[in-house]
Structures are given as C-alpha cells and as structure tokens.
Design a protein around this motif. Structure first.
Motif, PDB file in Angstrom:
ATOM      1  N   GLN B  31       0.830  -1.209   0.000  1.00  0.00           N
ATOM      2  CA  GLN B  31       0.000   0.000   0.000  1.00  0.00           C
ATOM      3  C   GLN B  31       0.866   1.262   0.000  1.00  0.00           C
ATOM      4  OE1 GLN B  31      -2.666  -0.315   3.289  1.00  0.00           O
ATOM      5  NE2 GLN B  31      -4.125  -1.596   2.188  1.00  0.00           N
ATOM      6  N   ASP B  33       2.009   5.123   0.976  1.00  0.00           N
ATOM      7  CA  ASP B  33       2.084   5.753   2.285  1.00  0.00           C
ATOM      8  C   ASP B  33       0.830   6.564   2.603  1.00  0.00           C
ATOM      9  OD1 ASP B  33       4.594   4.820   3.057  1.00  0.00           O
ATOM     10  OD2 ASP B  33       5.567   6.289   1.765  1.00  0.00           O
ATOM     11  N   PRO B  37       2.060  11.434   9.523  1.00  0.00           N
ATOM     12  CA  PRO B  37       3.031  10.592  10.240  1.00  0.00           C
ATOM     13  C   PRO B  37       2.353   9.617  11.196  1.00  0.00           C
ATOM     14  CG  PRO B  37       3.801  12.847  10.211  1.00  0.00           C
ATOM     15  CD  PRO B  37       2.412  12.866   9.631  1.00  0.00           C
ATOM     16  N   GLN B  38       1.291  10.091  11.843  1.00  0.00           N
ATOM     17  CA  GLN B  38       0.597   9.230  12.802  1.00  0.00           C
ATOM     18  C   GLN B  38       0.018   7.987  12.105  1.00  0.00           C
ATOM     19  OE1 GLN B  38      -2.034  11.283  15.391  1.00  0.00           O
ATOM     20  NE2 GLN B  38      -2.114   9.562  16.802  1.00  0.00           N
ATOM     21  N   ARG B  40       0.941   6.783   9.226  1.00  0.00           N
ATOM     22  CA  ARG B  40       2.035   5.966   8.682  1.00  0.00           C
ATOM     23  C   ARG B  40       2.662   5.098   9.782  1.00  0.00           C
ATOM     24  NH1 ARG B  40       2.814  10.684   5.378  1.00  0.00           N
ATOM     25  NH2 ARG B  40       4.331  11.611   6.792  1.00  0.00           N
ATOM     26  N   SER B  41       2.781   5.691  10.964  1.00  0.00           N
ATOM     27  CA  SER B  41       3.313   4.944  12.097  1.00  0.00           C
ATOM     28  C   SER B  41       2.386   3.777  12.448  1.00  0.00           C
ATOM     29  CB  SER B  41       3.470   5.886  13.294  1.00  0.00           C
ATOM     30  OG  SER B  41       3.827   5.169  14.432  1.00  0.00           O
ATOM     31  N   ASP B  44       2.634   1.010   9.937  1.00  0.00           N
ATOM     32  CA  ASP B  44       3.838   0.204  10.140  1.00  0.00           C
ATOM     33  C   ASP B  44       3.583  -0.896  11.169  1.00  0.00           C
ATOM     34  OD1 ASP B  44       5.420   1.363   8.289  1.00  0.00           O
ATOM     35  OD2 ASP B  44       6.889   2.195   9.694  1.00  0.00           O
ATOM     36  N   LEU B  45       2.863  -0.525  12.212  1.00  0.00           N
ATOM     37  CA  LEU B  45       2.569  -1.516  13.251  1.00  0.00           C
ATOM     38  C   LEU B  45       1.619  -2.591  12.728  1.00  0.00           C
ATOM     39  CD1 LEU B  45       2.181   0.699  16.450  1.00  0.00           C
ATOM     40  CD2 LEU B  45       4.210  -0.330  15.454  1.00  0.00           C
ATOM     41  N   TRP B  48       3.615  -4.893  10.584  1.00  0.00           N
ATOM     42  CA  TRP B  48       4.460  -5.738  11.437  1.00  0.00           C
ATOM     43  C   TRP B  48       3.647  -6.892  12.028  1.00  0.00           C
ATOM     44  CZ3 TRP B  48       8.933  -7.439  13.206  1.00  0.00           C
ATOM     45  CH2 TRP B  48       9.050  -7.907  14.504  1.00  0.00           C
ATOM     46  N   ARG B  51       2.681  -9.383   9.405  1.00  0.00           N
ATOM     47  CA  ARG B  51       3.870 -10.151   8.979  1.00  0.00           C
ATOM     48  C   ARG B  51       4.204 -11.241  10.003  1.00  0.00           C
ATOM     49  NH1 ARG B  51       9.382  -7.804   9.057  1.00  0.00           N
ATOM     50  NH2 ARG B  51       8.343  -5.788   9.013  1.00  0.00           N
ATOM     51  N   PRO B  80       9.028  -6.450  -2.658  1.00  0.00           N
ATOM     52  CA  PRO B  80      10.251  -5.722  -2.307  1.00  0.00           C
ATOM     53  C   PRO B  80      10.656  -5.920  -0.847  1.00  0.00           C
ATOM     54  CG  PRO B  80       8.379  -4.228  -2.439  1.00  0.00           C
ATOM     55  CD  PRO B  80       7.877  -5.572  -2.859  1.00  0.00           C
ATOM     56  N   ARG B  81       9.799  -6.584  -0.076  1.00  0.00           N
ATOM     57  CA  ARG B  81      10.103  -6.758   1.342  1.00  0.00           C
ATOM     58  C   ARG B  81      10.238  -8.226   1.727  1.00  0.00           C
ATOM     59  NH1 ARG B  81       7.087  -2.572   5.125  1.00  0.00           N
ATOM     60  NH2 ARG B  81       8.783  -3.348   6.416  1.00  0.00           N
ATOM     61  N   ASP B  84      12.493  -8.760   4.693  1.00  0.00           N
ATOM     62  CA  ASP B  84      11.858  -8.462   5.981  1.00  0.00           C
ATOM     63  C   ASP B  84      11.007  -9.653   6.424  1.00  0.00           C
ATOM     64  OD1 ASP B  84      13.004  -5.979   5.908  1.00  0.00           O
ATOM     65  OD2 ASP B  84      11.234  -4.965   5.122  1.00  0.00           O
TER      66      ASP B  84
END
Lengths: 255, 313
Positions: B31, B33, B37-38, B40-41, B44-45, B48, B51, B80-81, B84
C-alpha cells in the motif's frame, strides 16, 4: 550537529581502516572443526586452524545493514528508512537515500551500539537527514564519547531545526556486549601470524526494549534566544524487528 | 513411467499450501504511504503484526509439510520486502521450536527448553536455505565457535529432525567449556611454541592438545551426548518420531554410562587426527595418540558445564 557527526565519522573511519586488515574466510566463519550436525559426523579431532575472534567490521556491517543501508536485493528495509518514511511519507518518492554508518564502541562497559546516518536528497540538495549519533563530552573525547538518541535534521532555510529524542541510543536500541577485546595476531592455518587486529570475543545481543510507539521526537528550532522545544511526533520505533535483523545479520556477515 | 507418475503425484501432494497465509501481509506491504506521520506509524505496526502472523502460519505449514521453500519463493516473488518477511520467519522458526520443546515433561529436555527460552533474544540465529540465503558451509546447520552463532537450513533439514539439530547447535552455544577451550587453543604463546616447533614444557603442549580436542572431538561428544539424552526423552513425549541416524548415534544403552561410552565411541571413530604442519611432527603425533588412546580406553572426557546446567540440581 551535522558537522560534529561528520567529524566523528571521519575519525572513526581512520580507526576502521587501521583495524580492517584481515578477511574472515568462509571456512573460518564456518568454525572449522567438523561434526556439526546430522548424520555427517566427519571431523578432525583437533581442528587445524586456531580460532580467532570477531572483527570490528563484522559488527559494523551488520549494524549498517539493519540500521541504515538495508539490502534492496534481499528486500531488507533498515530501521532508519522506516522512521524516515513515517516522518516524510510520500514526499520521499524519488529521493535518494544515502546511508553512512559506523559502529559506536564503548569499551568501558563492553558494549557496542550501532550508529548510523541516512541522508535524503533531492537532486543536488540534501533536504533532511536522520542520525543515530553521539556527542563528545569533555576534552578526552574518545574516552568519554556517549551515544545519544535518534536525531533528525531538516536542511531548510526557514526551518533549520533538529528533532532529538530524549532517550539515549543504548537504552532504546539493541546493542552487543562482549567479554573481551583481544589484539589478535591474525594467525594463518599454521599459527604464523602477521599484524595485530582488534577483535572481540564472547558477544551477546541485548534488547533493552521491544516495540516503542510514540517515540516522541522533540522538535527544537533555532530562535533569537537559542533553542526552544517544540512538538512531539508519533513515530514508532520497531526495536524488536531491528533486533531480529541483527540476530540474522551477525551470523551472515562476510566482510 | 510408473516412477514418473508416482513422482508427480508425490510432489503435488507435498505442496498443498497456496499463498493465502501471506495474502493480507502482501496487500498491506504494497500500500502507498498514508497522509500523516501518525497514520504511517500506525500502518507500520499493522504491517508488522500481519507479517508476524503470516510468518507463524508459514512456519506451521512447514512443520506439517504443507509448505515448501519453492512454494514460498513463488508466493514472495516480486515482493520488495521479502527479506523483511524472512527475518520474521526466522524468528517464527526460533519461537516455534522452543515452544515445541517446552511441551516436554522430561527432566533434561524441560530444563534445556527453559534455558533456550531465556536465551532466545541473545542467540545469533540465522535461517538459511531460501532465496539468496545460502548456508556458509555445505552442512544442514552449524555453530561458529567464536561468534557463537547458529545457522540452520530450512530446505535441507527434514522437519522431524529440525528440533534435534536445533538442540545440538544450541547446546554448543551453551557450552562454556567449548568457549574456554577456544580461548586456550588460540593463546599466542602456545601457537608460537608450536609454530617454532618448540614444544616447551610437556604441560604446555598437553594443555594445548586438550584444548584442541575440547573445541573439536570433545565438544561434539558433550553436545551429542545431551542431544541423545533429549532425543530419547522427546521420543517418550511424542515430540518426534524415530530418526535412523540418531538411533545409531545414541545406541541402545540403558544407563548414562553406557550411553556416554557409546556416543564417544561413535564420534571417536569418525574423527581423524590432523597430519599437516606441526601435527606431522613425531613428537606431537605421539602425544596426541597417547591422549586419544587414554580417553578411548580408560576414561571419558567430563561433560562439564553442560552437565552442570542440565542434569545437576
């Protein structure tokens, strides 16, 4: 801060060059001794090669991959890149990321913490950079160097600012402890040695935290009366993921 | 022709898994961005957590034989990850293996599982055998005696054997006597003495030879003895089924002493003495022969630190 960081990196570079004399070969990294596992138990009763410790640059390479540079071909995203994406988001599209990493070494407490820098540029201009940096405290710099936290700098005429987390890097990020430093003599297969090299024995990975949410970078900006505090950013720092990367890379790394 | 048909049938029955375990994570990881920032943060979680969950499912599929490395490669093609993901998968293998061992009610295996559990964050552990992650040597797994790091090849190791290999490699990392031997063996004064063919005092060379065995044959003996003990315990608990080569190593002895003797004899037969360089000197050859004969016929090397942490109260 940027200038200070660059100076320190240059100093560390010199140290690294002096120390980076030897290559750990694949066979040396394999431990040489046979009888590893499974049905294949062939081995040598006394291994031919003497053991050496782990080189500075092995640690450095692992820290660099997990913290700053990543590995695009293998699909590994470094920690600082993730932080940068959280802050800048789509604005980073098309920008190049330049990674520059060195290893911080605090000998007195037998710990090694990764330090690194990621710079974001558009064309010729550097627009921002993130550093997990350190500062010099006192005249005897090398002995009293201490890590500080992630720092974020904007290079913008109207917003010359720095974001600094209040916590120090060694209480946030995973670090390595080691038992001893040896000045190894770089033995070859038969014990003939050449020049000395600083090597580490008995290292362990220590994870001080797990997933850190709302790291709370404090915006500081220059004003007429000096530096004043600003807002906090809701950044998450996935320390657990960074540690998992180190767990793997420290085994993988071949200089 | 019949063989070909059987091969096709067998290979199609092994790779039952599709990529559904990875679907949610793959979608989120691609996906664009978010706006702030909030967000996006938070994303990320979410990425994670998805995953981690996908990695645990894939690990379970591997254990049950529903997933293969090739199938997983196909699922992650173009991501691409993928690196990870493999870092998360590596952790899933580590956590899953320790969790399995913690199910044991047997004394040594139970104690080992607790120790491995407490050490899991410190272990330098790498999963190999996928994409570009080849093993550093042509072995299924290995322990590097200086960095004390472990690699295990997920493609080469059958899942029924995986916990046994894991136990063996982690035993090496817990073995303080191995670490001590490594340091003594690499001591400058000793290496220098051997280099110059100046054997010095008998004690000096005897210690050096013992340290060499301590990081070679004897370290394997210590680790394989306790691997054998735990292999037998795990069989009682139904954690794995019989493994032919493990049966050969651990033998049929019923007492601790007979098991120790059997394991040592098995290993001793397979470990040759070096014959190059200083080991070609008659003096060194003789001393090494005397040393090996002594432990072959009279007494066994001590189990040392591993015995202390796994067997003694």
């Amino acid at each position: 801060m940027k200038k200070q960081f660059v100076t320190l990196v240059q100093k560390l570079n010199k140290v690294t060059l002096v120390m980076a004399a030897l290559a750990v070969t694949t066979s040396a990294f394999a431990g040489n001794g046979g009888g590893y596992s499974g049905p294949d138990l062939s081995g040598v009763s006394i291994p031919l090669k003497v053991d050496r410790a782990v080189k500075y640059e092995v640690f450095s390479k692992a820290f660099e991959t997990c913290l700053a540079s990543g590995d695009k071909s293998r699909g590994i995203t470094p920690l600082l890149h993730k932080v940068a994406r959280q802050i800048f988001g789509a604005k980073l599209t098309g920008l190049s990321v330049v990674a520059n990493s060195q290893l911080y070494h605090e000998q007195s407490s037998h710990t090694l913490v990764g330090v690194g820098e990621v710079t974001f540029s558009r064309g010729e201009d550097t627009v921002a950079w993130i550093t997990n940096s350190f500062y010099l405290d006192g005249a005897n710099g090398d002995q009293q160097r201490k890590p500080i936290a992630m720092g974020l700098n904007f290079n913008h005429p109207a917003k010359d600012s720095t974001l600094i987390d209040a916590r120090s890097a060694d209480t946030v990020l995973p670090y390595l402890t080691y038992d001893e430093v040896v000045m190894d003599k770089a033995y070859d297969d038969w014990g003939v040695y050449s020049e000395g090299e600083k090597l580490y024995r008995g290292f362990r990975l220590v994870i001080p935290g797990t997933l850190i949410e709302n790291v709370g970078f404090v915006t500081t900006s220059r004003s007429t009366d000096g530096v004043s505090a600003g807002r906090s950013l809701p950044i998450s720092l996935n320390v657990r993921e960074y540690a998992q990367c180190l767990q793997s890379e420290l085994q993988r790394v071949q200089p | 022709m019949l063989r070909l048909l059987l091969t096709i049938l067998l290979s199609s029955s092994v790779a039952k898994a599709d990529c559904s375990a990875l679907a949610s994570w793959l979608e989120v990881s691609r996906q664009p961005d978010a706006e702030t920032p909030q967000l996006r943060s938070q994303n990320d979680l979410v990425e994670w957590n998805l995953r981690q969950a996908a990695a645990q499912t894939v690990y379970s599929q591997f254990v049950s034989g529903e997933m293969t490395s090739k199938c997983l490669e196909r699922c992650l093609q173009g991501s691409p990850r993928k690196g990870d993901f493999f870092i998360s998968l590596q952790r899933a293998f580590l956590d899953g293996t320790i969790a399995k061992l913690k199910n044991s009610r047997q004394p040594v295996l139970n104690k080992f599982a607790d120790l491995a559990d407490s050490e899991r964050d410190s272990l330098i552990f790498r999963l190999t055998g996928h994409f570009g992650e080849s093993s550093p040597v042509e072995k299924k797994a290995g322990f590097h005696r200086i960095s004390q790091s472990i690699f295990m090849d997920m493609t080469a190791i059958p899942m029924n054997e995986w916990p046994i290999i894991f136990i063996h490699e982690v035993l090496h990392s817990m073995d303080d006597d191995l670490y001590t031997a490594v340091k003594i063996y690499a001591e400058e004064k000793r290496v220098e003495a051997f280099k110059k063919n100046d054997l010095g005092s008998y004690k000096l060379s005897e210690e050096w030879l013992e340290a060499g065995l301590g990081r070679g044959l004897w370290s394997e003996y210590r680790a394989w003895y306790f691997t054998s003990v735990m292999y037998r315990e795990g069989l009682l608990d139904g954690l794995w089924t019989r493994i032919e080569w493990m049966d050969r190593i651990s033998g049929t002895g019923t007492t601790s002493q007979s098991l120790r003797r059997h394991v040592y004899a098995q290993l001793d037969r397979g470990f040759r003495d070096p014959s190059e360089g200083i080991f070609n000197k008659p003096e060194v050859k003789k001393r090494l022969k005397v040393l090996r004969d002594r432990y072959r016929s009279e007494r066994l090397p001590p189990l040392g630190h591993l015995q202390k942490i796994l067997e003694l109260k």
